[in-house]
Enzyme design. Structure first.
Site, PDB file in Angstrom:
ATOM      1  CB  CYS A 144      -0.927  -0.019   1.209  1.00  0.00           C
ATOM      2  SG  CYS A 144      -0.130  -0.573   2.725  1.00  0.00           S
ATOM      3  CG  HIS A 225      -0.034   3.667   5.561  1.00  0.00           C
ATOM      4  ND1 HIS A 225       0.395   3.040   6.710  1.00  0.00           N
ATOM      5  CD2 HIS A 225      -0.384   2.667   4.708  1.00  0.00           C
ATOM      6  CE1 HIS A 225       0.315   1.730   6.563  1.00  0.00           C
ATOM      7  NE2 HIS A 225      -0.163   1.469   5.356  1.00  0.00           N
TER       8      HIS A 225
HETATM    9  P1  NAD Z   1      -5.188 -10.922   6.359  1.00  0.00           P
HETATM   10  O1  NAD Z   1      -4.575 -11.514   7.570  1.00  0.00           O
HETATM   11  O2  NAD Z   1      -6.295  -9.936   6.520  1.00  0.00           O
HETATM   12  O3  NAD Z   1      -5.725 -12.061   5.402  1.00  0.00           O
HETATM   13  C1  NAD Z   1      -4.980 -13.201   5.096  1.00  0.00           C
HETATM   14  C2  NAD Z   1      -5.939 -14.335   4.755  1.00  0.00           C
HETATM   15  O4  NAD Z   1      -5.184 -15.454   4.286  1.00  0.00           O
HETATM   16  C3  NAD Z   1      -6.733 -14.807   5.970  1.00  0.00           C
HETATM   17  O5  NAD Z   1      -8.075 -15.016   5.564  1.00  0.00           O
HETATM   18  C4  NAD Z   1      -6.062 -16.128   6.328  1.00  0.00           C
HETATM   19  O6  NAD Z   1      -6.959 -17.035   6.925  1.00  0.00           O
HETATM   20  C5  NAD Z   1      -5.634 -16.626   4.959  1.00  0.00           C
HETATM   21  N1  NAD Z   1      -4.544 -17.619   4.979  1.00  0.00           N
HETATM   22  C6  NAD Z   1      -3.749 -17.998   6.008  1.00  0.00           C
HETATM   23  N2  NAD Z   1      -2.884 -18.966   5.601  1.00  0.00           N
HETATM   24  C7  NAD Z   1      -3.147 -19.203   4.295  1.00  0.00           C
HETATM   25  C8  NAD Z   1      -2.625 -20.105   3.336  1.00  0.00           C
HETATM   26  N3  NAD Z   1      -1.640 -20.954   3.646  1.00  0.00           N
HETATM   27  N4  NAD Z   1      -3.122 -20.086   2.083  1.00  0.00           N
HETATM   28  C9  NAD Z   1      -4.120 -19.225   1.757  1.00  0.00           C
HETATM   29  N5  NAD Z   1      -4.677 -18.368   2.626  1.00  0.00           N
HETATM   30  C10 NAD Z   1      -4.205 -18.351   3.885  1.00  0.00           C
HETATM   31  O7  NAD Z   1      -3.985 -10.296   5.538  1.00  0.00           O
HETATM   32  P2  NAD Z   1      -4.038  -9.072   4.528  1.00  0.00           P
HETATM   33  O8  NAD Z   1      -3.940  -7.818   5.320  1.00  0.00           O
HETATM   34  O9  NAD Z   1      -5.157  -9.247   3.563  1.00  0.00           O
HETATM   35  O10 NAD Z   1      -2.628  -9.235   3.805  1.00  0.00           O
HETATM   36  C11 NAD Z   1      -2.444 -10.124   2.723  1.00  0.00           C
HETATM   37  C12 NAD Z   1      -1.244  -9.659   1.922  1.00  0.00           C
HETATM   38  O11 NAD Z   1      -1.511  -8.357   1.421  1.00  0.00           O
HETATM   39  C13 NAD Z   1       0.062  -9.536   2.716  1.00  0.00           C
HETATM   40  O12 NAD Z   1       1.143  -9.815   1.852  1.00  0.00           O
HETATM   41  C14 NAD Z   1       0.078  -8.072   3.092  1.00  0.00           C
HETATM   42  O13 NAD Z   1       1.379  -7.595   3.367  1.00  0.00           O
HETATM   43  C15 NAD Z   1      -0.489  -7.463   1.833  1.00  0.00           C
HETATM   44  N6  NAD Z   1      -1.087  -6.132   2.000  1.00  0.00           N
HETATM   45  C16 NAD Z   1      -1.886  -5.851   3.071  1.00  0.00           C
HETATM   46  C17 NAD Z   1      -2.425  -4.581   3.203  1.00  0.00           C
HETATM   47  C18 NAD Z   1      -3.287  -4.210   4.363  1.00  0.00           C
HETATM   48  O14 NAD Z   1      -3.375  -3.039   4.704  1.00  0.00           O
HETATM   49  N7  NAD Z   1      -3.964  -5.117   5.007  1.00  0.00           N
HETATM   50  C19 NAD Z   1      -2.185  -3.617   2.228  1.00  0.00           C
HETATM   51  C20 NAD Z   1      -1.412  -3.951   1.099  1.00  0.00           C
HETATM   52  C21 NAD Z   1      -0.867  -5.215   1.015  1.00  0.00           C
END
Ligand code: NAD
Length: 343
Positions: A144, A225
């Protein structure tokens, strides 16, 4: 025929990308995965998504049956049908999924910003690297913060960027997060300068190598942010020229303190009032009053809605990797229109 997209990991990013894919005319969600039968899993089925267990394991499948949440099988039962997988798994798990599931099953995959640049073929931002990622198999949509920086630096690129210095104030946790913080501190994170954000921008824009230096702190907020930028360009530049470039650049909007946008809280209130699902604001917000110049230096402040800024980027990344649209601006326009973005 619509592109078939599988969402592996229906969390903060995964659920938003699923809805964004469903809103497009040229792609569809063939399934979403969850590791356990929680309320997100239940809601996914109620929204009509086909649910699969993310981990091919009998005990995990049994847990869904016992919770009374119907699943169609495991990820291995659907992966062959997919043209592409959007990985929404937690940081570092995406790389494991890439090695253990996507590569062996020869399916294209998009990883998210929590993964490392070196683990994929290329790094995506719709404005900077759409053409470079065209037809590629394993691509990362950058984080992000990096997406926000890439967008604003694209708006400034025609002035000839000599140096970019950025201070990032990062949100302590997402609104659904009950584990992280801080709740009563300002925490340099990382404490080393430069932070990893500069090199991450360079993974998308190699020409900025040795030109961008970032440092970051984390604060107790969940909403957005905030970035403060100081950018040195080739020659003298006027404030009006910067505002014009920002206005021309997709997915950046100007917000004005005099109109009530005095903080990230007020920006999010605006998103709520727009009736945006989950109060998402994928548009990068630049405070108009903060834009200033001094000779060949540019100053500005911006806010990034962390949970949604990468969502339209994932959609354009799908189009690029599946070679569905060779003009990035046409893809951006299709995505923006379907998601009802301001611009
Ligand atoms: P999150 O914790 O909200 O969601 C992750 C999901 O993946 C959960 O539903 C979890 O149960 C599932 N999961 C766990 N193990 C797994 C597996 N082995 N295979 C498939 N699914 C699995 O996380 P998020 O915030 O959505 O982040 C996901 C990615 O996006 C990360 O790389 C993070 O750095 C990136 N990201 C997050 C944000 C943010 O603000 N949340 C912003 C940009 C990028």
């Amino acid at each position: 025929m619509k592109a078939k997209v599988l969402i592996n990991g229906y969390g903060s990013i995964g659920k938003r990308v699923a809805d964004a894919v469903s809103a497009q005319k040229d792609m569809e969600v063939i399934g979403v995965t969850k590791t356990k039968p929680d309320f997100d899993a239940k809601l996914a089925t109620e929204l009509g998504y086909k649910l699969y267990c993310a981990i091919p394991d009998k005990e995990r499948v049994k847990a869904f049956e016992e919770a009374g949440i119907p699943i169609e099988g495991t990820i291995l039962d659907v992966i062959e049908e997919a043209d592409i997988v959007v990985d929404g798994a937690p940081k570092k798990v995406g790389k494991e999924n890439l090695e253990k599931i996507y590569k062996p099953n020869k399916v294209k995959a998009i990883l998210q910003g929590g993964e490392k640049a070196k683990d994929v073929e290329d790094n995506f931002n719709a404005l900077w690297s759409y053409e470079r990622c065209y037809g590629k198999s394993y691509v990362r949509v950058v984080s992000c913060n990096t997406t926000g920086l890439c967008r604003i630096l694209y708006a400034l690129k025609d002035f000839g960027i000599k140096k970019a210095r950025v201070v990032l104030v990062r949100r302590g946790a997402d609104p659904n997060d009950d584990k992280t913080g801080p709740i009563n501190a300002i925490k340099p994170n990382p404490v080393t300068v430069p932070s990893h954000h500069g090199p991450d921008v360079v993974s998308v824009v190699p020409e900025l190598k040795d030109k961008i230096i970032t440092s970051a702190v984390i604060v107790p907020t969940t909403l957005m942010h905030q970035h403060t930028l100081m950018v040195e360009v080739e020659s003298e530049v006027k404030r009006e020229d910067i505002l014009e470039k920002i206005n021309e650049t997709p997915r950046i909007i100007l917000v004005r303190e005099k109109e009530g946008f005095s903080s990230t809280a007020k920006i999010i209130e605006f998103a709520r009032d727009l009736g945006r699902k989950r109060y998402d604001l994928p548009e990068l917000c630049v405070w108009e009053e903060s834009v200033n110049t001094l000779g060949n230096e540019i100053f500005l402040m911006q806010a990034v809605h962390q949970e949604s800024i990468v969502v339209p980027e994932n959609i354009d990344c799908i189009r690029a990797m599946l070679e569905m649209e060779d003009d990035k601006f046409k893809s951006i326009e299709k995505t923006n229109k379907a998601l009802n973005l301001i611009k």
